[in-house]
Design a protein around this motif. Structure first.
Motif, PDB file in Angstrom:
ATOM      1  N   GLY A  17       0.803  -1.238   0.000  1.00 43.63           N
ATOM      2  CA  GLY A  17       0.000   0.000   0.000  1.00 43.63           C
ATOM      3  C   GLY A  17       0.828   1.277   0.000  1.00 43.63           C
ATOM      4  O   GLY A  17       1.899   1.356  -0.607  1.00 43.63           O
ATOM      5  N   GLY A  18       0.315   2.278   0.755  1.00 42.00           N
ATOM      6  CA  GLY A  18       0.857   3.633   0.713  1.00 42.00           C
ATOM      7  C   GLY A  18       2.353   3.737   0.981  1.00 42.00           C
ATOM      8  O   GLY A  18       3.037   4.535   0.351  1.00 42.00           O
ATOM      9  N   ARG A  21       4.179   2.655  -2.175  1.00 38.46           N
ATOM     10  CA  ARG A  21       3.911   3.668  -3.206  1.00 38.46           C
ATOM     11  C   ARG A  21       4.762   4.927  -2.962  1.00 38.46           C
ATOM     12  O   ARG A  21       5.452   5.405  -3.860  1.00 38.46           O
ATOM     13  N   HIS A  30       6.664   7.885   5.306  1.00 31.67           N
ATOM     14  CA  HIS A  30       5.351   7.437   5.755  1.00 31.67           C
ATOM     15  C   HIS A  30       5.427   6.973   7.195  1.00 31.67           C
ATOM     16  O   HIS A  30       6.282   6.180   7.536  1.00 31.67           O
ATOM     17  N   ASP A  34       1.668  -0.574   6.426  1.00 33.09           N
ATOM     18  CA  ASP A  34       0.738  -1.700   6.395  1.00 33.09           C
ATOM     19  C   ASP A  34       1.494  -2.961   6.032  1.00 33.09           C
ATOM     20  O   ASP A  34       2.164  -3.014   5.005  1.00 33.09           O
ATOM     21  N   ARG A 106      -8.232  -6.726  -3.543  1.00 36.36           N
ATOM     22  CA  ARG A 106      -9.256  -5.992  -2.794  1.00 36.36           C
ATOM     23  C   ARG A 106      -8.893  -4.522  -2.638  1.00 36.36           C
ATOM     24  O   ARG A 106      -9.660  -3.731  -2.109  1.00 36.36           O
ATOM     25  N   ARG A 107      -7.714  -4.140  -3.087  1.00 35.02           N
ATOM     26  CA  ARG A 107      -7.254  -2.763  -2.866  1.00 35.02           C
ATOM     27  C   ARG A 107      -7.776  -1.824  -3.943  1.00 35.02           C
ATOM     28  O   ARG A 107      -8.197  -2.253  -5.004  1.00 35.02           O
ATOM     29  N   ASP A 108      -7.765  -0.545  -3.603  1.00 36.93           N
ATOM     30  CA  ASP A 108      -8.476   0.401  -4.468  1.00 36.93           C
ATOM     31  C   ASP A 108      -7.813   0.685  -5.810  1.00 36.93           C
ATOM     32  O   ASP A 108      -8.459   0.628  -6.852  1.00 36.93           O
ATOM     33  N   ASN A 112      -1.637   1.233  -5.279  1.00 37.57           N
ATOM     34  CA  ASN A 112      -1.730   0.867  -3.861  1.00 37.57           C
ATOM     35  C   ASN A 112      -1.699  -0.648  -3.646  1.00 37.57           C
ATOM     36  O   ASN A 112      -1.941  -1.112  -2.535  1.00 37.57           O
ATOM     37  N   ASP A 154     -17.283   0.024  -2.833  1.00 37.39           N
ATOM     38  CA  ASP A 154     -16.967   0.984  -1.785  1.00 37.39           C
ATOM     39  C   ASP A 154     -16.842   2.373  -2.404  1.00 37.39           C
ATOM     40  O   ASP A 154     -15.788   2.751  -2.911  1.00 37.39           O
ATOM     41  N   ARG A 157     -14.027   5.083  -2.424  1.00 33.13           N
ATOM     42  CA  ARG A 157     -12.899   5.034  -3.364  1.00 33.13           C
ATOM     43  C   ARG A 157     -12.986   6.120  -4.429  1.00 33.13           C
ATOM     44  O   ARG A 157     -11.973   6.525  -4.984  1.00 33.13           O
ATOM     45  N   ARG A 160     -11.316   8.860  -2.842  1.00 35.66           N
ATOM     46  CA  ARG A 160      -9.890   8.540  -2.713  1.00 35.66           C
ATOM     47  C   ARG A 160      -9.179   8.727  -4.051  1.00 35.66           C
ATOM     48  O   ARG A 160      -8.058   9.235  -4.104  1.00 35.66           O
ATOM     49  N   ARG A 163      -8.731  12.326  -4.501  1.00 37.47           N
ATOM     50  CA  ARG A 163      -7.742  12.830  -3.540  1.00 37.47           C
ATOM     51  C   ARG A 163      -6.308  12.459  -3.964  1.00 37.47           C
ATOM     52  O   ARG A 163      -5.410  13.296  -3.967  1.00 37.47           O
TER      53      ARG A 163
END
Ligand code: ATP
Length: 378
Positions: A17-18, A21, A30, A34, A106-108, A112, A154, A157, A160, A163
């Motif tokens: 994830g973030g 990235r 960061h 995660d 499952r991630r957006d 990510n 969801d 997203r 997101r 953003r």
């Protein structure tokens, strides 16, 4: 330490994830990491803590199957790889154990999904089944699944995506942007708090207008901040026009960004003209007027903050004051102003506030928003 714990427990473990990235984008450090383990994330967190001399506390969220380890200002979240399935009326999925790929799935967004291996056997390898690295290079926001499914599952997203596009200065893939437009009404199942979190993050970027223009383009803005959308457009009566206060507002927000990171000042810039839509009038002799828009605006700030669950305290008063000071402070002395609470606010406001607003109104395009709009059509 996490690597050692993972190898000791024979758990395939990745940072995901973030963190990955932003590491690849060379974007600050960061503080949230995660970690996903193919197996029990909770077990791994406990093992990591045991291996550390000072055995930091592990907070276990049994219902979510996650564990949080705090070490100084570092927050590491451990989770077991999982597979998710959604029902139509909730953004909370049904969860079952899964493979790493299920978890990436499952991630957006593809950027990510990048997973960096922590196990000794392939330490540092990046697992990238959705071409996230390619999208990171070409600065694209793309969903791993069909975007209609991703956004409908969801709807948070959608915000997101906008953003991240604003924060990273990335482009949302056209297919994704269309899917956001199609699914915009699904935003209704998202809590006000979450929506506000994303709005705050957009407001705190270098060029918040990018995000607001995208919210506008996708039709999300009228569902979230109809008071802003109401400012759009230029009317002409008897050859007299007024400026487009929506595009003007976005420009003010961008103008103020280099001067302050104060979230509330940025909210004030965003809301400084919201009283103009309901107070707009055309007079044969004087043309367009927005008399009393500052007071109207200050009252609207209260309602809006309430709706968005923003704090109804000093912060709100500060924003109200700024809105009141935003245009013509002369009107403030107008005897016709009867709302004493609002009047008191104005007279309490210090000079510094006036200076700041003058600053952000400076050099604004007035009657021709096209120059500014063009930037957003690229
Ligand atoms: P930032 O910290 O800048 O908000 P981040 O990517 O770390 O960025 P988080 O909200 O902390 O954002 O989420 C961590 C990771 O969890 C994301 O990178 C993404 O893989 C996944 N994630 C978070 N929220 C969602 C969501 N709503 N749908 C799917 N995946 C999500």
């Amino acid at each position: 330490t996490i690597s050692k714990a993972a190898d000791d427990l024979e758990l395939d473990t990745y940072v995901i994830g973030g963190f990955v990235r932003d590491l690849l984008l060379d974007r600050g450090n960061h503080k949230d990491i995660d970690v996903v383990a193919v197996g029990s994330g909770i077990l791994l967190a406990k093992k990591v803590s045991k291996l550390l001399l000072h055995t930091p506390k592990v907070q276990v969220f049994k219902n979510y199957g996650t564990a949080m380890l705090r070490d100084g200002d570092l927050e590491i979240e451990f989770v077991g790889a999982r597979k998710e399935s959604y029902s139509y009326d909730s953004r909370n999925p049904v969860v079952e154990d899964g493979t790493l790929e299920d978890d990436q799935n499952r991630r957006d967004f593809t950027i990510n999904t990048l997973a960096l291996s922590l196990n000794g056997k392939d330490f540092g390898n990046i697992l990238d089944p959705f071409n996230g690295l390619k999208d990171l290079n070409s600065q694209i926001i793309r969903t791993p699944l069909d975007p209609d499914i991703t956004y409908s599952d969801d709807p948070l997203r959608m915000l997101r995506a906008i953003r991240f596009a604003t924060q990273l200065n990335f482009t949302i893939e056209p297919k994704s942007l269309k899917a956001i437009t199609r699914n915009k009404d699904r935003i209704q199942i998202i809590s006000r708090e979450r929506i506000t979190d994303e709005l705050n993050k957009i407001l705190l970027t270098e060029k918040p207008s990018v995000g607001f223009a995208l919210l506008h383009k996708t039709g999300l803005l009228p569902l979230i901040l109809p008071q802003l959308t109401a400012l759009e457009g230029i009317e002409e009566v008897e050859g007299q026009r007024h400026k487009d206060n929506f595009w003007h507002t976005l420009e003010v927000v961008d103008n103020i960004a280099p001067h302050t990171d104060d979230l509330w000042l940025r909210w004030a810039a965003l809301l400084h003209d919201i009283g103009k839509a309901p107070t707009k009038k055309f007079h044969k002799k004087i043309g367009w007027t927005f008399h009393g828009h500052e007071f109207m605006g200050a009252k609207m700030v209260y309602q809006l903050f309430k709706n968005l669950r923003l704090p109804l305290n000093e912060k709100m008063k500060y924003v109200q004051k700024l809105v009141l000071m935003s245009s013509r402070p002369i009107v403030i002395a107008d005897e016709k102003v009867t709302d004493s609470a609002v009047r008191r606010l104005v007279f309490d406001a210090g000079d510094d506030i006036e200076d700041l607003m003058t600053l952000c109104e400076a050099d604004i395009t007035t009657k021709n928003p096209n120059r500014f709009k063009k930037y957003h059509n690229n």
